[in-house]
Design an enzyme around this catalytic site. Structure first.
Site: not given
Ligand code: AMP
Length: 278
Positions: A27, A30, A33-34, A153, A184, A186-187
């Protein structure tokens, strides 16, 4: 780096591609972690495609869809530096041309999707499964990489791929942490400096519980102690549970593959984490 914004040109590119293709759905916003997922993908396959799409279908009405950080230019720069060759950045009109009501959705199994994060987020995992099955049909990768950060997920999508006979291999990627242990996410960008100092205690609590599981203390007592220590540190825990890593059903006795799962609010930010019992 090729950046596709429509399906027809992406499909044309795909038809002419030789060699294995990995899809990494994200999403955006980045972080390292991504990028670890991109490195894992590059080691496994000739071609790496990262999708960037904030999927409205997986956000509840009171969740942070509008506020979710969108940083496309910076994301593309980071992907380019990490060696990703191809990016897909669809918009809502492309993904949901008839809107989001009254469309076909993919419904995940109850036992995996109504527990943990699914208990308080109705429709979340149906939104995830729907967008991922669309992305899999559009991109047609041989391999799909998903991070163990979102372990529930991962399990649900593995089940979706098996139940719907989707022709893709799901490759789990290990959870990546900052030097102080915070996963890690995004939030994490939403955390105030004080909250950021407290945040690693979530991982610390889980590692402590995992280490003590199988010892003399009962799982229920471990859980209560972990819950209290999170509250004392300033978290508002949502759940803290020992569950089977395959079925996600609760465990009162640790066994091979068991994991501690937690979600907790720190101020306005909801953090999740999980740690396997050694
Ligand atoms: P997101 O952008 O949050 O939807 O995440 C995209 C993918 O990156 C998902 O498969 C996540 O599980 C994975 N991911 C996010 N954070 C991490 C992390 N800290 N470690 C490993 N994978 C992660």
């Amino acid at each position: 780096m090729a950046v596709f914004k429509d399906i027809a040109s992406l499909r044309q590119w795909r038809q002419n591609l030789r060699g294995t293709l990995v899809l990494i759905p994200t999403m955006g916003n980045l972080h390292d972690g991504h990028l670890a997922l991109v490195r894992l993908a590059a080691a496994r396959a000739e071609h790496v495609l990262v999708s960037i799409y904030v999927n409205p279908l997986q956000f509840g009405p009171r969740e942070d869809f509008a506020a979710y950080p969108r940083t496309l230019d910076r994301d593309l720069q980071r992907l380019h530096e990490a060696g990703c060759q191809t990016v897909f950045t669809p918009d809502d009109g492309l993904m949901y041309p008839r809107g989001r009501q009254d469309i076909c959705v993919v419904m995940p199994p109850h036992s995996l999707s109504k527990v943990l994060c699914g208990a308080n987020r109705p429709g979340h995992f149906a939104g995830v499964c729907t967008v991922l099955s669309k992305l899999l049909h559009i991109v047609a990768p041989e391999i799909l990489i998903l991070g163990e950060k979102d372990y529930q997920q991962l399990r649900i999508v593995q089940q979706m791929v098996a139940d719907l006979n989707l022709n893709v291999q799901v490759l789990p990627a290990p959870l990546q942490r900052e030097a102080d242990g915070l996963a890690y996410s995004s939030r994490n960008a939403f955390l105030s400096p004080t909250e950021r100092r407290i945040a690693p205690l979530l991982a610390e609590t889980l590692f402590d519980l995992a280490r003590r599981s199988g010892g003399r203390t009962a799982v229920s007592d471990l859980r209560m102690a972990g819950w209290e220590s999170l509250e004392q540190s300033g978290f508002l825990p949502d759940y803290l549970e020992l569950r089977d890593g395959q079925t996600l059903q609760p465990l009162s006795v640790p066994q091979t593959g068991a994991r501690w799962f937690a979600a907790a609010h720190l101020g306005q930010t909801r953090l999740i984490d999980n740690v396997i019992v050694p």
